[in-house]
Design an enzyme around this catalytic site. Structure first.
Site, PDB file in Angstrom:
ATOM      1  NE  ARG A 180       6.758   4.043   1.648  1.00  0.00           N
ATOM      2  CZ  ARG A 180       7.336   2.842   1.749  1.00  0.00           C
ATOM      3  NH1 ARG A 180       8.589   2.745   2.184  1.00  0.00           N
ATOM      4  NH2 ARG A 180       6.680   1.750   1.426  1.00  0.00           N
ATOM      5  CB  CYS A 236       1.396   1.091  -0.585  1.00  0.00           C
ATOM      6  SG  CYS A 236       1.554  -0.703  -0.513  1.00  0.00           S
ATOM      7  CD  GLU A 307       3.941   4.602   0.753  1.00  0.00           C
ATOM      8  OE1 GLU A 307       4.501   4.092  -0.230  1.00  0.00           O
ATOM      9  OE2 GLU A 307       3.609   3.951   1.768  1.00  0.00           O
TER      10      GLU A 307
END
EC number: 1.3.1.98
Length: 313
Positions: A180, A236, A307
């Site tokens: 990420r 997510c 996230e």
């Protein structure tokens, strides 16, 4: 933001600047207060001038890609939001090499459109991204992906405008991708504002078009079967911990599926999705996030990190 700057924005961008624009219209979660100004530059020259003037007047700016990994607080965003989706959707195919093809793709192109193009033209390497929302620029910035692959696997070069208005290009050897995260080796993009990705070079292989379409459809079917449908979400919500169970499984084991705060709820289909049932506020989602974090930490001693990018006031 003084009147002179407002007048310049109106003169240059005309109907491509929107004042006090609700960010709920531009995020997949469907929440968020107004941005002072949402501006859609068409060219690199316009983008450079916009960034330069923001910096000269000490006006904060941020980039809006697909809005799929973004939570904007209820009071909105002070400063400029740069819309990099509307006019940055090109695909250019260069001369094929022996092992594959090289594409130059605009940062605003959706991953869905790129995946369709790749499958239609027999170009392999993008099946992992089927079903992931958002744009190519946003996907590179967060190294979007799954267990089957990441954007960093196919990126050959990135074109950017730095926070001080310079246009730069970084080749694969200068780029660092991790979970990420995207960064530049020996970073010379570090400036008071973030670099803005304008285009990406991708290296893709060759495969049978029909086989790629079949693989994409299977990937789409699997995602549909395991992720919530019918509600707005950011995908997510939490990063997976570096070790142990993934975030969704921890949330499930903690018995949090179905937990709700106002109009926000932990999806019954997948624990790592916080969804908007239709009337959620950003405050609802933030309160639900904090409750999930606290309950998981109390039960398992694991701190879940979001996230999604959380911005605004």
């Amino acid at each position: 933001m003084d009147q002179g700057f407002r007048q310049w924005l109106t003169t240059v961008f005309r109907d491509r600047v929107k004042w006090d624009e609700p960010m709920s219209r531009h995020t997949t979660l469907g929440v968020g207060g107004p941005a002072d100004a949402l501006v859609a530059p068409e060219t690199v020259s316009e983008l450079r001038e916009l960034i330069g003037r923001c910096r000269a007047q000490n006006i904060a700016f941020m980039v809006l890609a697909g809005g799929s990994n973004l939570l904007v607080r209820d009071r909105g965003i002070r400063g400029i939001v740069i819309d990099m989706k509307k006019y940055w959707q090109t695909i250019e195919r260069h001369s094929d090499r022996g092992s594959g093809a090289r594409l130059t793709v605009g940062a605003g192109l959706t991953l869905a459109a790129l995946c369709r193009y790749a499958a239609d033209n027999g170009l392999a390497g993008m099946t992992f991204a089927v079903g992931i929302p958002g744009t190519v620029g946003g996907a590179v910035a967060m190294n979007a992906g799954t267990a089957e692959g990441w954007m960093g696997d196919v990126v050959e070069a990135v074109e950017m405008v730095t926070g001080d208005g310079r246009r730069i290009r970084k080749e694969k050897q200068d780029l660092v991708f991790s979970y990420r995260r995207f960064a530049v080796r020996n970073d010379d993009t570090a400036t008071p504002g973030p670099p803005v990705i304008t285009g990406v070079d991708l290296g893709l292989g060759f495969d049978d078009s029909e086989a790629l379409k079949a693989a994409a459809e299977e990937r789409r079917r699997r995602r549909t079967a395991t992720q919530p449908a019918g509600f707005r979400s950011a995908g997510c919500f939490f990063k997976n911990p570096e070790a142990g169970d993934p975030a969704g499984k921890l949330i499930d084991r903690a018995g949090l599926k179905g937990l709700a705060v106002g109009g926000a709820v932990v999806s019954e289909a997948h624990g790592n999705f916080l969804v908007n049932r239709g009337n959620a506020t950003a405050g609802d989602l933030l309160a639900l996030m904090e409750t999930v974090q606290r309950r998981v930490a109390d039960r398992f001693g694991v701190t879940l990190e979001p996230e999604v990018t959380i911005v605004g006031q």
